[in-house]
Design a protein around this motif. Structure first.
Motif, mmCIF file in Angstrom:
data_model
loop_
_atom_site.group_PDB
_atom_site.id
_atom_site.type_symbol
_atom_site.label_atom_id
_atom_site.label_comp_id
_atom_site.label_asym_id
_atom_site.label_seq_id
_atom_site.Cartn_x
_atom_site.Cartn_y
_atom_site.Cartn_z
ATOM 1 N N GLY A 27 0.419 -53.766 -71.877
ATOM 2 C CA GLY A 27 0.583 -55.040 -71.187
ATOM 3 C C GLY A 27 2.042 -55.391 -70.958
ATOM 4 N N THR A 28 2.889 -55.094 -71.937
ATOM 5 C CA THR A 28 4.325 -55.353 -71.792
ATOM 6 C C THR A 28 4.903 -54.525 -70.650
ATOM 7 O OG1 THR A 28 4.603 -55.890 -74.132
ATOM 8 C CG2 THR A 28 6.571 -55.209 -72.935
ATOM 9 N N GLN A 29 4.517 -53.252 -70.598
ATOM 10 C CA GLN A 29 5.020 -52.390 -69.522
ATOM 11 C C GLN A 29 4.598 -52.913 -68.167
ATOM 12 O OE1 GLN A 29 4.900 -48.010 -69.787
ATOM 13 N NE2 GLN A 29 3.776 -48.034 -67.864
ATOM 14 N N ALA A 30 3.347 -53.349 -68.054
ATOM 15 C CA ALA A 30 2.867 -53.858 -66.771
ATOM 16 C C ALA A 30 3.686 -55.063 -66.316
ATOM 17 C CB ALA A 30 1.385 -54.226 -66.888
ATOM 18 N N LEU A 31 3.936 -56.008 -67.227
ATOM 19 C CA LEU A 31 4.706 -57.201 -66.857
ATOM 20 C C LEU A 31 6.166 -56.867 -66.599
ATOM 21 C CD1 LEU A 31 3.296 -59.964 -69.240
ATOM 22 C CD2 LEU A 31 2.530 -59.306 -66.949
ATOM 23 N N ALA A 32 6.749 -55.984 -67.399
ATOM 24 C CA ALA A 32 8.148 -55.600 -67.201
ATOM 25 C C ALA A 32 8.327 -54.874 -65.870
ATOM 26 C CB ALA A 32 8.625 -54.717 -68.355
ATOM 27 N N PHE A 33 7.398 -53.992 -65.530
ATOM 28 C CA PHE A 33 7.470 -53.302 -64.236
ATOM 29 C C PHE A 33 7.453 -54.320 -63.096
ATOM 30 C CE2 PHE A 33 6.141 -48.578 -64.544
ATOM 31 C CZ PHE A 33 6.942 -48.394 -65.649
ATOM 32 N N MET A 34 6.538 -55.270 -63.168
ATOM 33 C CA MET A 34 6.425 -56.268 -62.113
ATOM 34 C C MET A 34 7.696 -57.103 -62.018
ATOM 35 S SD MET A 34 3.224 -58.919 -61.551
ATOM 36 C CE MET A 34 2.093 -57.641 -62.086
ATOM 37 N N ARG A 93 10.576 -55.075 -60.482
ATOM 38 C CA ARG A 93 10.395 -54.850 -59.045
ATOM 39 C C ARG A 93 10.707 -56.094 -58.226
ATOM 40 N NH1 ARG A 93 5.122 -51.664 -60.500
ATOM 41 N NH2 ARG A 93 5.882 -49.512 -60.428
ATOM 42 N N ARG A 94 10.777 -57.254 -58.890
ATOM 43 C CA ARG A 94 11.063 -58.510 -58.181
ATOM 44 C C ARG A 94 12.315 -59.192 -58.732
ATOM 45 N NH1 ARG A 94 4.873 -60.965 -58.591
ATOM 46 N NH2 ARG A 94 3.868 -59.478 -57.180
ATOM 47 N N LEU A 95 13.101 -58.459 -59.483
ATOM 48 C CA LEU A 95 14.214 -59.078 -60.201
ATOM 49 C C LEU A 95 15.281 -59.626 -59.263
ATOM 50 C CD1 LEU A 95 15.400 -59.727 -62.956
ATOM 51 C CD2 LEU A 95 16.474 -57.466 -62.979
ATOM 52 N N ALA A 150 9.296 -64.897 -65.821
ATOM 53 C CA ALA A 150 8.287 -65.835 -65.344
ATOM 54 C C ALA A 150 8.414 -66.079 -63.847
ATOM 55 C CB ALA A 150 8.398 -67.142 -66.120
ATOM 56 N N LEU A 151 9.639 -66.236 -63.351
ATOM 57 C CA LEU A 151 9.834 -66.445 -61.907
ATOM 58 C C LEU A 151 9.327 -65.249 -61.112
ATOM 59 C CD1 LEU A 151 13.417 -68.034 -61.912
ATOM 60 C CD2 LEU A 151 11.297 -69.167 -61.180
ATOM 61 N N ALA A 152 9.596 -64.052 -61.604
ATOM 62 C CA ALA A 152 9.133 -62.852 -60.903
ATOM 63 C C ALA A 152 7.611 -62.817 -60.843
ATOM 64 C CB ALA A 152 9.673 -61.607 -61.603
ATOM 65 N N LEU A 153 6.960 -63.223 -61.930
ATOM 66 C CA LEU A 153 5.501 -63.196 -61.967
ATOM 67 C C LEU A 153 4.882 -64.338 -61.165
ATOM 68 C CD1 LEU A 153 5.035 -62.284 -65.732
ATOM 69 C CD2 LEU A 153 4.838 -60.765 -63.761
ATOM 70 N N LEU A 154 5.664 -65.383 -60.894
ATOM 71 C CA LEU A 154 5.198 -66.486 -60.056
ATOM 72 C C LEU A 154 5.514 -66.273 -58.580
ATOM 73 C CD1 LEU A 154 6.264 -69.501 -62.310
ATOM 74 C CD2 LEU A 154 3.908 -68.862 -61.724
ATOM 75 N N TRP A 155 6.172 -65.160 -58.264
ATOM 76 C CA TRP A 155 6.542 -64.863 -56.876
ATOM 77 C C TRP A 155 5.278 -64.769 -56.021
ATOM 78 C CZ3 TRP A 155 11.511 -65.537 -56.397
ATOM 79 C CH2 TRP A 155 12.153 -65.213 -55.201
ATOM 80 N N PRO A 156 5.342 -65.160 -54.744
ATOM 81 C CA PRO A 156 4.137 -65.113 -53.904
ATOM 82 C C PRO A 156 3.478 -63.730 -53.936
ATOM 83 C CG PRO A 156 5.912 -66.228 -52.753
ATOM 84 C CD PRO A 156 6.512 -65.679 -54.014
ATOM 85 N N ASP A 157 2.173 -63.727 -54.156
ATOM 86 C CA ASP A 157 1.424 -62.480 -54.311
ATOM 87 C C ASP A 157 -0.005 -62.745 -53.858
ATOM 88 O OD1 ASP A 157 -0.038 -60.252 -55.272
ATOM 89 O OD2 ASP A 157 1.358 -59.946 -56.921
ATOM 90 N N PRO A 158 -0.535 -61.936 -52.941
ATOM 91 C CA PRO A 158 -1.921 -62.174 -52.492
ATOM 92 C C PRO A 158 -2.937 -62.012 -53.619
ATOM 93 C CG PRO A 158 -1.052 -60.090 -51.645
ATOM 94 C CD PRO A 158 0.101 -60.825 -52.224
ATOM 95 N N ASN A 186 15.148 -56.492 -53.434
ATOM 96 C CA ASN A 186 15.055 -56.262 -54.884
ATOM 97 C C ASN A 186 15.729 -54.966 -55.330
ATOM 98 O OD1 ASN A 186 13.461 -58.591 -56.033
ATOM 99 N ND2 ASN A 186 12.108 -57.943 -54.359
ATOM 100 N N HIS A 187 16.911 -54.736 -54.802
ATOM 101 C CA HIS A 187 17.801 -53.651 -55.205
ATOM 102 C C HIS A 187 19.225 -54.199 -55.172
ATOM 103 C CE1 HIS A 187 14.306 -51.210 -54.114
ATOM 104 N NE2 HIS A 187 14.892 -50.124 -54.589
ATOM 105 N N PRO A 188 20.149 -53.577 -55.918
ATOM 106 C CA PRO A 188 21.549 -54.001 -55.822
ATOM 107 C C PRO A 188 22.079 -53.809 -54.403
ATOM 108 C CG PRO A 188 21.205 -52.589 -57.741
ATOM 109 C CD PRO A 188 19.954 -52.520 -56.919
ATOM 110 N N ALA A 189 23.032 -54.637 -54.016
ATOM 111 C CA ALA A 189 23.565 -54.587 -52.646
ATOM 112 C C ALA A 189 24.166 -53.220 -52.328
ATOM 113 C CB ALA A 189 24.601 -55.693 -52.453
ATOM 114 N N TRP A 190 24.878 -52.598 -53.290
ATOM 115 C CA TRP A 190 25.509 -51.310 -53.016
ATOM 116 C C TRP A 190 24.470 -50.225 -52.755
ATOM 117 C CZ3 TRP A 190 24.576 -46.894 -55.744
ATOM 118 C CH2 TRP A 190 24.007 -47.022 -57.022
#
Length: 443
Positions: free
Chosen positions: A47-54, A57-59, A85-93, A148-152
């Motif tokens: 469960g931790t991996q699933a939330l951390a991955f998400m 990916r939206r960091l 928490a903000l990443a997990l609250l991001w708009p998602d269908p 959701n990637h660094p600018a460089w």
């Protein structure tokens, strides 16, 4: 392998959020997510991996939104929980959790990890929900927030791949398929798909150029895969399954000497022996601990190779002087082609890492070339989409070694990008990671 949040459904969400926040904080401080997850209690790890991955990916978007909501960054432990928490609250269908549940559990986690911050976390998250559309739109006006990637990283991809850069970035933010490699000496991919179907597990064949590849409809723990412990099947992306057949080609002579120069974790080493069991295979890796994973893989599959924990560049310390008929150099690289499987990579790399890795790749090529027998073949591979680690590296090597000849093999060599045109026909998303392959022969 990707995990769904339900993988940790038996654990309270506030505990998973706290563990995921610790992982996000660790990545932001420069630590590998793989290493961080090993410290998570086993029952909380999926469960931790699933939330951390998400969250990772939206960091970029979460950081941009947090800067609007709280321009002064809170302490790291609080910030990491807030960003998660903000990443997990991001708009998602198809959101993993209801908004009110997530806010409630994030506040609960804050009370346990930083009690004084609970009211702050509650206020920020509730404001985000009230103004979500506006805040998200503003966050996505920055490159980091939009992709959701660094600018460089974004700029480097844009310069390397002006027509595909946005598709690559989008692919990086989607969970990857779980792809298997069926042991060629044990059964066929078609038969294994039938075995899976009998257990109610949907899967499909990829076919040429990866005839042993099977893609699962849904990721599953390896313990659920029939015959995994007995060595019938391994987990390996389709792009990685191109290495072994490229090394072997039309077939090496019985007892041919083959070198796998950077072998860990051992998937390609094992694949070579599955395709041609009589090889005299030497597998090297500079990291002795990672080399134990190669041995574990060989043990599970009932295979043998000579393993040496050495730096392949220092051939005087390990080479016996007998030339190799074939060499696989799966060189250390940025891992920019496997970001969908390792979402922390984009946040761990720094701009100057690419040049430093390219120097190591060149040193390895130059050190191994003299070890190749006349008429032998060297396969250079990286799991990177950056040209500096692929075509540019090959071009520079050919300039340094005028006798070396590069061979184009359709479907195998060159830059393989994780975009739709590299997908199998009829597939909803690309099954391939990003890779580069070059086949070089010696006169």
């Amino acid at each position: 392998m990707s995990q769904s949040p339900s993988s940790g459904a038996s654990a309270p969400l506030h505990r998973l959020l706290s563990q995921a926040a610790d992982a996000v904080q660790g990545v932001r401080e420069g630590r590998s997510l793989t290493d961080l997850l090993t410290r998570v209690p086993a029952d909380l790890r999926p469960g931790t991996q699933a939330l951390a991955f998400m969250a990772l990916r939206r960091l970029g978007g979460a950081e941009a939104a947090r800067k609007q909501l709280a321009p002064k960054a809170p302490p790291p432990r609080v910030d990491a929980l807030l960003l998660t928490a903000l990443a997990l609250l991001w708009p998602d269908p198809e959101p993993a959790y209801a908004d009110h549940t997530l806010v409630d559990q994030a506040v609960h986690a804050a009370k346990l990890r930083a009690p004084a911050s609970a009211a702050f976390i509650n206020a920020v998250l509730r404001r985000f929900l009230r103004e979500r559309d506006t805040l998200v739109a503003a966050a996505e006006r920055s490159p980091e927030g939009a992709f959701n990637h660094p600018a460089w990283w974004i700029e480097k991809l844009r310069l390397d791949w002006p027509a595909q850069w946005q598709a690559i970035l989008a692919a990086n933010n989607r969970p990857p398929p779980m792809t298997l490699r069926v042991h060629a000496q044990r059964t066929t991919a078609a038969d294994y798909v039938q075995r899976l179907a009998a257990l109610g597990m949907g899967a499909r064949l990829l076919g040429a150029p990866t005839p042993q590849a099977v893609v699962l409809d849904k990721p599953a723990p390896v313990s659920a895969l029939p015959g995994f412990a007995e060595g019938w099947v391994s987990v390996q992306d389709a792009a990685a399954q191109l290495a072994a057949p490229l090394v072997i080609g039309a077939g090496l002579k019985p007892g041919a000497r083959v070198l796998d120069a950077c072998a860990a974790p051992g998937g390609k080493t094992a694949h070579l022996l599955e395709l041609q069991p009589d090889l005299q295979l030497t597998a090297l890796d500079a990291d002795a601990q990672r080399l134990t994973r190669v041995q574990d893989t060989l043990n599970r599959l009932g295979q043998h190779a000579t393993l040496k924990a050495v730096d392949a560049r220092q051939s005087a310390t390990w080479w016996d002087g007998a030339p190799f008929d074939a060499i696989l150099l799966d060189a250390p690289c940025s891992a920019s082609g496997i970001v969908r499987r390792h979402p922390d990579v984009r946040w761990l790399r720094r701009p100057d890492d690419i040049a430093a890795l390219a120097r190591i790749q060149a040193e390895l090529l130059d050190a191994l070339w003299p070890l190749l027998a006349p008429g032998g073949r060297l396969v250079y591979a990286t799991c990177s989409v950056f040209r500096a680690e692929g075509q540019a590296q090959l071009d520079a090597f050919l300039q340094r070694q005028p006798g070396a000849k590069s061979h184009a093999v359709p479907g195998f060599t060159g830059h393989l990008l994780p975009v739709a045109e590299n997908a199998s026909q009829g597939n909803a998303g690309p099954p391939l990671d990003g890779f580069f392959y070059a086949l070089i022969t010696k006169p």
